[in-house]
Design an enzyme around this catalytic site. Structure first.
Site, short mmCIF file in Angstrom:
data_model
loop_
_atom_site.label_atom_id
_atom_site.label_comp_id
_atom_site.label_asym_id
_atom_site.label_seq_id
_atom_site.Cartn_x
_atom_site.Cartn_y
_atom_site.Cartn_z
N ASP A 66 8.94 52.77 -20.16
CA ASP A 66 9.66 52.60 -18.90
C ASP A 66 10.25 51.20 -18.90
O ASP A 66 9.55 50.23 -19.22
CB ASP A 66 8.71 52.79 -17.72
N ASN A 74 20.73 48.14 -11.78
CA ASN A 74 21.60 49.11 -11.11
C ASN A 74 21.98 48.64 -9.71
O ASN A 74 23.13 48.75 -9.31
CB ASN A 74 20.90 50.47 -11.02
N HIS A 79 26.02 51.16 -11.58
CA HIS A 79 25.59 52.12 -12.60
C HIS A 79 26.33 51.97 -13.93
O HIS A 79 25.78 52.30 -14.99
CB HIS A 79 25.73 53.56 -12.08
N ASP A 83 24.28 51.82 -17.21
CA ASP A 83 24.48 52.72 -18.36
C ASP A 83 24.60 51.93 -19.66
O ASP A 83 24.06 52.33 -20.70
CB ASP A 83 25.74 53.57 -18.16
N ASP A 109 15.31 55.63 -16.55
CA ASP A 109 15.04 54.58 -17.53
C ASP A 109 13.74 54.86 -18.29
O ASP A 109 13.05 53.94 -18.72
CB ASP A 109 14.99 53.22 -16.85
#
Length: 191
Positions: A66, A74, A79, A83, A109
């Protein structure tokens, strides 16, 4: 004697088969990172279980990863940058693990790595440490955006062919949450 004539119809289904295979591959691949998705993970796990029953492999390790600090990326940068961070991390993973290992992005994630036929936990811990080190390096996008994330990793050994993958992932997840609670940017081995 009459001339015997055989009449038939031949269809070339090569293109249809290729399209089918391509659609199957797309269904098992995360569209952003190009690694396996949850469905791809399930298919790979079924293959591993078959290999274990056949005696081809004796064990494997699951790493549940994680990303620490990803939500803030974010929230702060949007985003599109998020990304790019996910792509960056996927490329790091691909460089660290062997070609014979398996990588999946199972959501947001979260990533799962499967390491087959590693004979010592120390090697797995070395790989986890390397992932954590590389993930924590500064990522730069242009001159104005510098991002630092981390990785918390839960590790679980599977050495029985009759495993329940839901339990395997749950144990790796528990170990990963223990790593997070212990200060993040570290790994923990399920025991």
């Amino acid at each position: 004697m009459e001339n015997k004539v055989l009449q038939g119809l031949v269809n070339d289904i090569t293109e249809r088969k290729m399209l089918e295979e391509s659609a199957n591959q797309l269904a098992m691949t995360d569209h952003l990172t190009n690694v396996a998705n949850r469905l791809g993970l399930e298919k790979n796990v079924a293959k591993i279980q078959f290999e274990m029953h056949a005696g081809l492999i004796g064990s494997f390790y699951v790493l549940m990863i994680d990303l620490d600090g990803f939500k803030a990326v974010n929230d702060q940068y949007g985003h599109e940058i998020g990304d790019k961070v996910l792509l960056h991390f996927t490329q790091l993973l691909s460089k660290i693990v062997r070609k014979s290992d398996f990588i999946a992005r199972t959501g947001g994630d979260e990533f799962v790595v499967i390491l087959k036929e590693v004979d010592a936990i120390e090697k797995v811990q070395h790989i986890a440490s390397k992932i954590i080190h590389e993930a924590s390096q500064m990522i730069e996008f242009g001159e104005s955006i510098q991002i630092q994330i981390g990785a918390s990793i839960g590790i679980n050994l599977v050495d029985q062919a009759n495993f329940d993958m839901a339990k395997v992932l749950q144990r790796a997840d528990e170990a990963m949450y223990y790593a997070k609670k212990s200060g993040k940017n570290r790994y923990h081995v399920f025991s």
